[in-house]
Design a protein around this motif. Sequence first.
Motif, PDB file in Angstrom:
ATOM      1  N   ARG A  82       0.690  -1.199  -0.026  1.00 13.22           N
ATOM      2  CA  ARG A  82       0.244   0.102  -0.070  1.00 13.22           C
ATOM      3  C   ARG A  82       0.832   1.206   0.055  1.00 13.22           C
ATOM      4  NH1 ARG A  82      -3.072   3.497  -0.688  1.00 13.22           N
ATOM      5  NH2 ARG A  82      -5.086   3.889   0.404  1.00 13.22           N
ATOM      6  N   GLN A 114       9.030  -1.480  -3.251  1.00  9.62           N
ATOM      7  CA  GLN A 114       8.483  -2.628  -3.691  1.00  9.62           C
ATOM      8  C   GLN A 114       9.081  -3.946  -3.788  1.00  9.62           C
ATOM      9  OE1 GLN A 114       5.231  -1.628  -3.951  1.00  9.62           O
ATOM     10  NE2 GLN A 114       5.804   0.664  -3.471  1.00  9.62           N
ATOM     11  N   GLY A 172       4.289   1.017 -13.092  1.00 12.81           N
ATOM     12  CA  GLY A 172       3.264   0.033 -12.598  1.00 12.81           C
ATOM     13  C   GLY A 172       2.998   0.374 -11.097  1.00 12.81           C
ATOM     14  N   GLU A 231       0.738   3.348 -11.049  1.00 16.66           N
ATOM     15  CA  GLU A 231      -0.503   3.167 -11.668  1.00 16.66           C
ATOM     16  C   GLU A 231      -1.256   2.061 -11.068  1.00 16.66           C
ATOM     17  OE1 GLU A 231       0.271   2.405 -15.603  1.00 16.66           O
ATOM     18  OE2 GLU A 231       0.713   4.122 -16.364  1.00 16.66           O
ATOM     19  N   SER A 232      -0.692   1.450  -9.971  1.00 17.22           N
ATOM     20  CA  SER A 232      -1.482   0.558  -9.131  1.00 17.22           C
ATOM     21  C   SER A 232      -2.720   0.823  -8.540  1.00 17.22           C
ATOM     22  CB  SER A 232      -0.460  -0.214  -8.057  1.00 17.22           C
ATOM     23  OG  SER A 232      -1.352  -0.980  -7.395  1.00 17.22           O
ATOM     24  N   GLU A 233      -3.708   0.106  -8.133  1.00 20.00           N
ATOM     25  CA  GLU A 233      -4.680   0.510  -7.283  1.00 20.00           C
ATOM     26  C   GLU A 233      -4.341   0.884  -5.873  1.00 20.00           C
ATOM     27  OE1 GLU A 233      -8.961  -1.225  -7.443  1.00 20.00           O
ATOM     28  OE2 GLU A 233      -8.165  -2.373  -9.270  1.00 20.00           O
ATOM     29  N   ARG A 254      -6.189  -1.839   0.100  1.00 18.74           N
ATOM     30  CA  ARG A 254      -6.441  -1.748  -1.685  1.00 18.74           C
ATOM     31  C   ARG A 254      -5.779  -2.856  -2.487  1.00 18.74           C
ATOM     32  NH1 ARG A 254      -8.832   3.392  -3.151  1.00 18.74           N
ATOM     33  NH2 ARG A 254      -8.355   2.865  -5.148  1.00 18.74           N
ATOM     34  N   PRO A 255      -6.298  -3.549  -3.174  1.00 20.71           N
ATOM     35  CA  PRO A 255      -5.705  -4.506  -3.923  1.00 20.71           C
ATOM     36  C   PRO A 255      -4.588  -3.892  -4.843  1.00 20.71           C
ATOM     37  CG  PRO A 255      -7.687  -4.013  -5.026  1.00 20.71           C
ATOM     38  CD  PRO A 255      -7.901  -3.259  -3.926  1.00 20.71           C
ATOM     39  N   ASP A 256      -3.333  -4.630  -4.934  1.00 20.66           N
ATOM     40  CA  ASP A 256      -1.960  -4.077  -5.430  1.00 20.66           C
ATOM     41  C   ASP A 256      -2.183  -4.832  -6.870  1.00 20.66           C
ATOM     42  OD1 ASP A 256       0.149  -3.262  -6.311  1.00 20.66           O
ATOM     43  OD2 ASP A 256       1.523  -4.239  -4.828  1.00 20.66           O
ATOM     44  N   ARG A 257      -3.097  -4.006  -7.919  1.00 18.11           N
ATOM     45  CA  ARG A 257      -3.069  -4.566  -9.056  1.00 18.11           C
ATOM     46  C   ARG A 257      -3.413  -3.365 -10.092  1.00 18.11           C
ATOM     47  NH1 ARG A 257      -9.445  -6.792  -7.815  1.00 18.11           N
ATOM     48  NH2 ARG A 257     -10.119  -4.677  -7.817  1.00 18.11           N
ATOM     49  N   PRO A 258      -3.037  -3.524 -11.362  1.00 13.54           N
ATOM     50  CA  PRO A 258      -3.135  -2.438 -12.268  1.00 13.54           C
ATOM     51  C   PRO A 258      -4.608  -1.790 -12.029  1.00 13.54           C
ATOM     52  CG  PRO A 258      -2.187  -4.036 -13.303  1.00 13.54           C
ATOM     53  CD  PRO A 258      -2.518  -4.664 -12.065  1.00 13.54           C
TER      54      PRO A 258
END
Length: 467
Positions: A2, A133, A215, A218-220, A376-380
Motif C-alpha cells: 500500500r 516494492q 506500474g 498506476e497500481s490501485e 486496496r488491491p495491488d493490481r493495475p
Amino acid sequence: MRTVLVTGTGGAGRTTVAAATALAAAREGQRTLLLTADSDGTPEALLGIGTPRAVPGRSADRLPWSVPAELAPGLWAARVVTDEWFRGELTALQDRGHGLLDLLGATPLAGEELTALPGVEAIALLRALRAAQTAPPGTGWDVLVVDMPPAPDTVALLALPEQLRRYLRRLLPAERQAARALRPMLAQLAGVPMPAQKLYETAERWERELAAVQGVIESEATTVRLVVEPGPLADRALRTARAGLALHGCRVEAVIANRLLPTGTSDPWLAALSGQQQDALKELYEQWTPAVPVHELPHLGRDPHGLGDPRPAEPYAGEPRSADSHSADSHSADPRSADSRSADSRSAEPHSGDGARRAPADLADLARVVGAPAARPDRPAPDPWTVEDRLAEDGVLLWRLPLPGADRDGLSLVRRGDELIVTVAPFHRVLPLPSALRRCTVSGAGLRDGWLQVRFTPDPDLWPKRL
C-alpha cells in the motif's frame, strides 16, 4: 504494498500530514516506512530524530534512502539520499560505458568530485518508490507513505516514467536492435569497441526500471492525499493540481484541510481570517465530496515536534466549533453533517464547559484524525478513459476523459497520428488512441461537469465497409 503519496499546496503542512498518516498506519499493526526527499532538516526536526546516515556497502547494492530510524513500534522513517545515489549511479554508468569514454579520450569522474545535478531529486525519488516494492524478505513494509514535493512538482514527477519511456522508444526503437549481429564485425574493422551495444543494453535496463516505477504509480494500491490550508489562492492551486492528477490517472483518496483556525472568536482580526478559511472550506466540500472525503485538522498553535508531546494540550481560544457551524448551504454539500462525519473527526474538535475536550497537541492526536489508509488491491488500476458508441444515434464515437478541476481556458487538444496530446494548464500528456478511434477523425470536443468528451467520426476510407 500500500502506497500513499502526500502532496498539496506549498507550505500547507505536507510533512506533518505524511507523518500523521504513517503513524496511523503503524498503529493498526502495519509495518510502515515514512519516506521524505526533503534535505533541509524539517522532517528530522518534526520527528525528533538525528541526521540520517547513508546505508553502508557498495553503491550498487545500496537502497536509495538513509538508514531507516525506528520512531515507534512498526514505524520507520528515512530520507532519500540524492547525492549518494547520484554518485553511485553515475560511477556505475561510467564503468559500463568505459569503451565509449576511451574512444572519446575522456577521463572518468571520481565519485568524490560528483555533485547531484538539479532535477536528479525526482529520479532518485522514483527509484526509491520502486526499491520499496522490492525490498529483500524480512526488510519490507506493508505501507509506504511518501512526503512528496508540492503538487505541481509531484504531478510532473509522476508523469516522468511514462514520458521517458516514450522518449526511449522514439530515440532507440526496438527495430534498430536487429543490426546487433553486425556490430562485432564493425568493431573488428574499426579496431575499437563499438559503444552501441552498451547503449542499447543501458536503454533496455532503463526501460525495465521505468516500466516498474510506472506500474507502482498506476497500481490501485497507490493513492494520493492532498493537503491544503484553505484560502482563495490555495483553492485555485488545488483545482489545478486535481486536474493534473486526473490527467495522469492518479487516484486522490482524501483532502486534508490543515491549520484551521478556531471559529466564534471575539477578536475581529482572528475572526476575519477564520471566516475566510470557512468560506474556502465550504468550497472544498462542494468540489470534492462525496467522491473524496475532506478531513479537517485544526491549527495546533505551534509547530508539532515528535510523535507525542508530554505537555498538556491547550484548549482552543474562542467559542466551540460544532457540526452546525457551517451554513445551511454548506450542509447541503457536506456529507459530514449528521451521520457521515467520522468519530475521529468529531473527537478532535474542542468543546467548552466542564470536561472540555482539548485540541490536538501532537502527531499522535493528528494521526487519529487523518486515519490510516484503507486496504486496496495491488493490481493495475482500470483505465479511466472510456469509449461510448453513439454511431447509431449520432454517427460518432465519444471518448470520455475525467478531468475534474480543469477549465476551458487552460485546455487544449492536438491530434497527432495515433495519439491525442492533451494539455491542462501546465500539465501535458500524450495519450495513445484506442484502436477504433485511430480510424476516425476528431469532429469536436467539450468539457462538461469535469469530463472531457472528444467526438470522433469514422473515416470512410479507413472504417470497415458493411457488406
